[in-house]
Motif scaffolding. Sequence first.
Motif, PDB file in Angstrom:
ATOM      1  N   PHE A   1       0.648  -1.337   0.131  1.00 61.20           N
ATOM      2  CA  PHE A   1       0.500   0.000  -0.151  1.00 61.20           C
ATOM      3  C   PHE A   1       1.096   1.419   0.190  1.00 61.20           C
ATOM      4  N   ILE A   2       2.352   0.843  -0.190  1.00 60.08           N
ATOM      5  CA  ILE A   2       2.945   2.014  -0.423  1.00 60.08           C
ATOM      6  C   ILE A   2       2.459   3.092  -2.067  1.00 60.08           C
ATOM      7  N   GLU A   3       2.889   4.928  -1.299  1.00 59.02           N
ATOM      8  CA  GLU A   3       2.822   5.411  -2.400  1.00 59.02           C
ATOM      9  C   GLU A   3       3.310   4.975  -3.783  1.00 59.02           C
ATOM     10  N   ALA A   4       3.406   5.470  -4.355  1.00 60.09           N
ATOM     11  CA  ALA A   4       3.775   5.442  -6.187  1.00 60.09           C
ATOM     12  C   ALA A   4       4.824   6.605  -6.016  1.00 60.09           C
ATOM     13  N   PRO A   5       5.368   6.507  -6.553  1.00 62.17           N
ATOM     14  CA  PRO A   5       6.975   7.104  -6.748  1.00 62.17           C
ATOM     15  C   PRO A   5       6.292   8.826  -7.566  1.00 62.17           C
ATOM     16  N   LEU A   6       8.111   9.396  -7.138  1.00 57.21           N
ATOM     17  CA  LEU A   6       7.399  10.525  -7.511  1.00 57.21           C
ATOM     18  C   LEU A   6       8.786  11.343  -7.708  1.00 57.21           C
ATOM     19  N   PRO A   7       9.986  10.431  -8.997  1.00 52.20           N
ATOM     20  CA  PRO A   7      10.821  10.838  -9.078  1.00 52.20           C
ATOM     21  C   PRO A   7      10.666  12.108 -10.304  1.00 52.20           C
ATOM     22  N   PRO A   8      10.851  13.303  -9.486  1.00 57.67           N
ATOM     23  CA  PRO A   8      11.335  14.650 -10.930  1.00 57.67           C
ATOM     24  C   PRO A   8      11.906  14.620 -11.647  1.00 57.67           C
ATOM     25  N   PRO A   9      11.170  15.602 -12.766  1.00 57.44           N
ATOM     26  CA  PRO A   9      11.973  15.936 -14.138  1.00 57.44           C
ATOM     27  C   PRO A   9      13.117  16.861 -13.550  1.00 57.44           C
ATOM     28  N   HIS A  10      14.105  16.903 -14.912  1.00 56.93           N
ATOM     29  CA  HIS A  10      15.440  17.348 -14.307  1.00 56.93           C
ATOM     30  C   HIS A  10      14.841  18.915 -15.017  1.00 56.93           C
ATOM     31  N   PHE A  11      15.061  19.553 -14.574  1.00 61.00           N
ATOM     32  CA  PHE A  11      14.608  20.812 -14.561  1.00 61.00           C
ATOM     33  C   PHE A  11      16.162  21.886 -14.288  1.00 61.00           C
ATOM     34  N   PRO A  12      16.151  23.206 -14.693  1.00 59.12           N
ATOM     35  CA  PRO A  12      17.712  23.959 -14.468  1.00 59.12           C
ATOM     36  C   PRO A  12      16.895  24.874 -13.165  1.00 59.12           C
ATOM     37  N   ALA A  13      18.044  24.436 -12.515  1.00 63.80           N
ATOM     38  CA  ALA A  13      17.921  25.295 -11.466  1.00 63.80           C
ATOM     39  C   ALA A  13      17.768  26.340 -11.189  1.00 63.80           C
ATOM     40  N   TRP A  14      17.687  27.501 -11.495  1.00 63.53           N
ATOM     41  CA  TRP A  14      16.742  28.984 -11.585  1.00 63.53           C
ATOM     42  C   TRP A  14      15.229  28.486 -11.840  1.00 63.53           C
ATOM     43  N   ILE A  15      14.545  27.211 -11.561  1.00 64.42           N
ATOM     44  CA  ILE A  15      13.341  27.534 -11.274  1.00 64.42           C
ATOM     45  C   ILE A  15      13.157  26.367  -9.958  1.00 64.42           C
ATOM     46  N   LYS A  16      12.795  27.729  -9.409  1.00 62.08           N
ATOM     47  CA  LYS A  16      12.242  27.169  -7.835  1.00 62.08           C
ATOM     48  C   LYS A  16      10.450  26.789  -7.525  1.00 62.08           C
ATOM     49  N   LEU A  17      10.724  25.325  -7.149  1.00 62.47           N
ATOM     50  CA  LEU A  17       8.814  25.843  -6.727  1.00 62.47           C
ATOM     51  C   LEU A  17       8.777  25.259  -5.461  1.00 62.47           C
ATOM     52  N   SER A  18       7.378  24.838  -4.587  1.00 66.87           N
ATOM     53  CA  SER A  18       7.026  24.831  -3.597  1.00 66.87           C
ATOM     54  C   SER A  18       6.849  23.133  -3.444  1.00 66.87           C
ATOM     55  N   PRO A  19       7.338  22.364  -3.045  1.00 67.12           N
ATOM     56  CA  PRO A  19       7.248  20.349  -2.772  1.00 67.12           C
ATOM     57  C   PRO A  19       6.097  20.772  -3.732  1.00 67.12           C
TER      58      PRO A  19
END
Length: 212
Positions: free
Chosen positions: A107-125
């Motif tokens: 029952f664990i959560e499905a994984p959430l690997p993020p895409p590789h975006f440029p380091a200047w893009i910052k967002l909240s979790p």
Amino acid sequence: MTHSESAVQTPVAAAGSAESETAYGAITLARHGEPALSRKCMITSDQYRDWWGRYEIGGLRAGQTPPQALLSTAEGAGAIYASTRPRAQETARAVAPGRDVLVDALFIEAPLPPPHFPAWIKLSPRYWGVISRIWWHAFNHHEGQETRAEAEVRADQAARVLIARASEGHDVLVLAHGYFNHMVGQRLKAHGWRLAHNQGFKYWSQRRFVKR
């Protein structure tokens, strides 16, 4: 807490006339309480990967009280399941203190690997989570972790485990994770169950399924 047996070894209720005579309990899929790890930060995609790793091993924010509706569901459940993640197990202890809980990695959560975006893009979790789920779901971005197709197989296994337990005539409660609970719910519908009560996917929320 006790560990459940392997999902693939759990029988499914018999089909045909025998199934029509079975008095099924309800199946409730509930999301865990609010985690302790704060989402109030602005991070890069690579930093989100580290953030998610800490989220997966973290517990709940202190001082929470489960809603009475969920406590009532737990009280009436003949079987309670929780994923192996700390936030799910702490939820189980808060909702069903002293009860035996079947702890299962199924029952664990499905994984959430993020895409590789440029380091200047910052967002909240929160927003990285949405983006990562889209990339995982639509573009099969998994970085060697569980794929969408593999997670769908796991969700069907989970649904079959819950149906088998509900076929014993007792209500079943699952304390787990938002998106994978959604996937399990879709499989329950495919197996002839309907959503009878829906609180959405917020923390402590529950979605109740009954056999059609």
